[in-house]
Design an enzyme around this catalytic site. Structure first.
Site, PDB file in Angstrom:
ATOM      1  N   ASP A 117     -11.314   2.513   3.880  1.00 43.31           N
ATOM      2  CA  ASP A 117     -11.665   1.091   3.798  1.00 43.31           C
ATOM      3  C   ASP A 117     -13.170   0.890   3.651  1.00 43.31           C
ATOM      4  O   ASP A 117     -13.617  -0.227   3.350  1.00 43.31           O
ATOM      5  CB  ASP A 117     -11.232   0.377   5.092  1.00 43.31           C
ATOM      6  CG  ASP A 117      -9.913  -0.356   4.949  1.00 43.31           C
ATOM      7  OD1 ASP A 117      -9.635  -0.873   3.852  1.00 43.31           O
ATOM      8  OD2 ASP A 117      -9.169  -0.416   5.942  1.00 43.31           O
ATOM      9  N   LYS A 147       0.846  -1.205   0.000  1.00 43.63           N
ATOM     10  CA  LYS A 147       0.000   0.000   0.000  1.00 43.63           C
ATOM     11  C   LYS A 147       0.880   1.254   0.000  1.00 43.63           C
ATOM     12  O   LYS A 147       0.582   2.227  -0.697  1.00 43.63           O
ATOM     13  CB  LYS A 147      -0.969  -0.029   1.191  1.00 43.63           C
ATOM     14  CG  LYS A 147      -2.058  -1.090   1.004  1.00 43.63           C
ATOM     15  CD  LYS A 147      -2.889  -1.404   2.228  1.00 43.63           C
ATOM     16  CE  LYS A 147      -3.783  -2.619   1.929  1.00 43.63           C
ATOM     17  NZ  LYS A 147      -4.610  -3.060   3.056  1.00 43.63           N
ATOM     18  N   GLN A 154      -4.914  -2.005   9.342  1.00 46.24           N
ATOM     19  CA  GLN A 154      -4.810  -3.301   8.671  1.00 46.24           C
ATOM     20  C   GLN A 154      -5.449  -4.399   9.511  1.00 46.24           C
ATOM     21  O   GLN A 154      -5.197  -4.515  10.712  1.00 46.24           O
ATOM     22  CB  GLN A 154      -3.320  -3.617   8.395  1.00 46.24           C
ATOM     23  CG  GLN A 154      -3.087  -4.868   7.576  1.00 46.24           C
ATOM     24  CD  GLN A 154      -3.645  -4.783   6.156  1.00 46.24           C
ATOM     25  OE1 GLN A 154      -3.673  -3.737   5.537  1.00 46.24           O
ATOM     26  NE2 GLN A 154      -4.101  -5.908   5.628  1.00 46.24           N
TER      27      GLN A 154
HETATM   28  N1  GUN Z   1      -7.132  -7.136   5.499  1.00 48.33           N
HETATM   29  C1  GUN Z   1      -7.490  -7.828   4.389  1.00 48.33           C
HETATM   30  N2  GUN Z   1      -8.084  -7.007   3.493  1.00 48.33           N
HETATM   31  C2  GUN Z   1      -8.111  -5.779   4.050  1.00 48.33           C
HETATM   32  C3  GUN Z   1      -8.614  -4.508   3.613  1.00 48.33           C
HETATM   33  O1  GUN Z   1      -9.164  -4.345   2.527  1.00 48.33           O
HETATM   34  N3  GUN Z   1      -8.434  -3.482   4.493  1.00 48.33           N
HETATM   35  C4  GUN Z   1      -7.858  -3.639   5.720  1.00 48.33           C
HETATM   36  N4  GUN Z   1      -7.764  -2.569   6.504  1.00 48.33           N
HETATM   37  N5  GUN Z   1      -7.392  -4.806   6.153  1.00 48.33           N
HETATM   38  C5  GUN Z   1      -7.516  -5.860   5.316  1.00 48.33           C
END
Ligand code: GUN
Length: 292
Positions: free
Chosen positions: A130, A63, A107
């Protein structure tokens, strides 16, 4: 990184190329970020990683690399595994108040002593890139996708559009009912007037359901769950599961079997993953645009 052109050789016409779609989205985001910066706004994404879960560390790193590619400033908060829920909520409150931060991403998964629902509720809905906050999820459930919505489901909708796949009236089957993928994907498919089934770990006779799917989305984290004989001829299949074994990723779909039955397949790696990150970039831009 596993070489996709080698992995899917001979199946190019069947494979949804997530890296290409991601790169198109990132190109659009990069241009708009540059205009915004000329106007004096530097979009910024803050990520929070709690603990040492190796795949999560990698996803957060990916990211940050994406932020760099499109010109978004990224802020990296790494907290130890034993961080208390209160400490995490305090950091989120600080970032909510920071005018220079547009997006906040915590995350998932979090360590077991932290309630993920409390965390999802703590992020300001305007910075919730998100799309996990109940007010953003609620709007999605009401059919309003104009706000911030979860990135992976949104990525699947973009892939369906870009490959010209009709959703209305088709039977879509979602396997997995997580808050991050299964439920919001189901909502988006319903918003597009699919006939919908949602299956999960308690579903009896899974293959009875999956064999009816014109569009099959699988997000369970069970390696190779979906075999060739569980898929309808010509179906569009999205593999969203990821299992790491010794530095290699595997999906929920047994690619070598399903590719011969499906009409199109979004594989692991190189399918939905890169699109999810590109959508996150577009959401951070969207949040920054509301700063003006
Ligand atoms: N863990 C797996 N997919 C995601 C996501 O799209 N966002 C976040 N914050 N954690 C994740």
């Amino acid at each position: 990184m596993q070489d996709i052109s080698e992995l899917y050789k001979g199946y190019e016409d069947k494979v949804i190329d997530g890296r290409r779609i991601a790169s198109e989205i990132e190109g659009e985001v990069k241009e708009k970020v540059s205009v915004l910066k000329d106007e004096g706004v530097e979009p910024a994404l803050a990520t929070i990683l709690v603990g040492e879960h190796p795949p999560s560390k990698l996803y957060v790193k990916l990211k940050h690399w994406a932020c760099k590619r499109v010109g978004i400033r990224s802020i990296d908060h790494k907290l130890p595994e034993d961080t208390s829920e209160g400490e995490l909520l305090s950091l989120i409150a600080e970032l909510n108040e920071d005018d220079e931060v547009d997006g906040i991403l915590v995350q998932m998964p979090l360590p077991r002593h932290i309630d993920p629902l409390k965390v999802m509720r703590a992020v300001s809905p305007a910075k919730d890139v998100d799309g996990f906050h109940p007010s953003n999820m609620g709007r999605l459930m009401q059919g309003d996708e104009s706000g911030l919505v979860p990135c992976t489901p949104k990525g699947i909708m973009i892939a369906l559009e870009r490959y010209g796949i009709e959703v209305q009236g088709r039977h879509a089957v979602v396997v997995g009912h997580s808050n991050i993928v299964g439920k919001p994907t189901a909502a988006m498919l319903l918003n597009r007037n699919a006939t919908l089934s949602v299956c999960h770990v308690y579903t009896h006779d899974l293959s009875h359901h999956t064999r009816q799917a014109d569009i099959l989305v699988v997000a369970t984290g069970v390696k190779g769950l979906i075999r060739g004989d569980m898929v309808k001829k010509g179906a569009v299949v999205f593999d969203v599961g990821i299992t790491w074994i010794e530095d290699r990723v595997y999906g929920d779909v047994e690619f070598s079997e399903v590719v011969d039955v499906a009409g199109l397949i979004s594989p692991v790696p190189g399918g939905v993953g890169p699109i999810t990150i590109a959508v996150l970039m577009s959401h951070t831009l969207k949040a920054a645009l509301s700063r003006k």
